[in-house]
Design an enzyme around this catalytic site. Structure first.
Site, short mmCIF file in Angstrom:
data_model
loop_
_atom_site.label_atom_id
_atom_site.label_comp_id
_atom_site.label_asym_id
_atom_site.label_seq_id
_atom_site.Cartn_x
_atom_site.Cartn_y
_atom_site.Cartn_z
N LYS A 67 -6.47 40.66 40.35
CA LYS A 67 -5.59 41.21 41.56
C LYS A 67 -6.47 41.99 42.67
CE LYS A 67 -1.80 42.95 43.04
NZ LYS A 67 -0.86 43.81 42.44
N LYS B 147 -4.00 52.86 46.99
CA LYS B 147 -4.43 53.06 45.55
C LYS B 147 -5.12 51.67 45.21
CE LYS B 147 -1.86 51.74 42.17
NZ LYS B 147 -1.37 50.87 41.40
N THR C 19 -0.71 47.23 38.46
CA THR C 19 -1.88 47.31 38.98
C THR C 19 -2.79 48.47 38.67
OG1 THR C 19 -0.98 45.66 40.83
CG2 THR C 19 -3.22 46.86 41.25
#
Length: 289
Positions: free
Chosen positions: A173, A241, A98
């Site tokens: 995502k 994050k 990711t």
């Protein structure tokens, strides 16, 4: 059967690489920054352990990665012993990290210059999804290499789709994480409210989960949230994050994300409470201090 390399054997990558060997029947080489983990993997599954990303990638048809962030990804691809130095023409690099859409586009362009292809393919489903081989994989890239990559990804995915050109997988995502953040906060507040109201939380959830409030988070996390147990999945540090990536992209494309920005700050409070490694459902902990 294909010749495959897998870079990064964390809680996601370790079982994903295992499925490539057992379900996919591929010839697998692995690399992990901590060599003992790679040796453990080869003891369990066979295959071979490589001393670096370049050595793992040499001669392979597909090279897959699942590492921490943009910097880690650049290191394993473009570093002095990076995979891009070892990849043959016509090979495909599949990135399950990711990361930002920006780094995906950067690496896609660099791969094409070197004569191979790059597919950004972040995943959703968590550690359990990786272990059970039922991940959702969101892809960006060119149709022809995606078609070849999809056959390899099938070893650990129940859903895999090309969403658009390079970077589209990472953007999708981001949508996933934005939606999850709102769902978890809503569930946390609902459970907290039910407790304060003297309601039977189990009875409440049994009832409302049959209606419009139902979600994966409700079905899989309400019991542990109500019990104050937060050791069941994706860590708060990693969610922050991911949300930072979402908010950075929103500043770039002009999207307005007030709820995501607020929940990011709620997660910062959880971190200060000592919950950096708690799973994302720990949002309820800040309500019950």
């Amino acid at each position: 059967m294909a010749r495959v390399a897998f870079l990064g054997l964390g809680v996601m990558g370790y079982p994903m690489a295992g499925h490539l060997k057992t379900k996919g029947g591929h010839e697998v080489a692995v690399y992990n920054r901590t060599g003992a983990t790679a040796e453990k993997w080869t003891s369990q599954y066979g295959g071979r352990s490589a001393p670096g990303p370049q050595a793992a990638a040499e001669g392979q048809d597909f090279v897959l990665a699942c590492v921490g962030n943009d910097n880690d990804l650049r290191e394993v691809t473009l570093g002095s012993a990076g995979a891009f130095r070892g990849m043959k023409r016509g090979a495909i690099f599949i990135d399950h990290t990711t990361a930002s859409a920006e780094v995906a586009r950067e690496l896609h362009a660099e791969a094409r210059k070197r004569g191979f292809d790059f597919v950004d393919a972040p995943v959703s489903g968590g550690q359990a999804g990786a272990e059970n081989g039922v991940l959702t994989v969101m892809c960006g890239g060119d149709p022809e290499p995606y078609g070849r990559a999809e056959k390899v990804i099938a070893a650990y995915a129940r859903m895999c789709k090309l969403l658009g050109p390079s970077g589209a997988g990472q953007l999708t995502k981001m949508v996933n994480q934005i939606c999850i953040a709102g769902l978890v906060e809503g569930l946390a507040e609902g459970i907290h409210f039910a407790k304060k109201s003297g309601l039977d939380v189990d009875a409440v959830i049994e009832t409302i989960s049959k209606g419009a409030a139902q979600s994966w988070q409700m079905e899989n996390r309400y019991k542990t949230m109500a019990a104050g147990k937060f050791d069941f999945g994706f860590a708060v540090d990693w969610m922050r994050k991911d949300l930072a990536i979402c908010l950075d992209e929103a500043r770039r494309n002009g999207a307005n994300l007030p709820i995501a920005a607020l929940i990011d700050q709620f997660y910062a409070e959880v971190q200060k409470m000592g919950g950096r490694r708690w799973d994302t459902s720990a949002l309820i902990a800040r309500l019950e201090r």
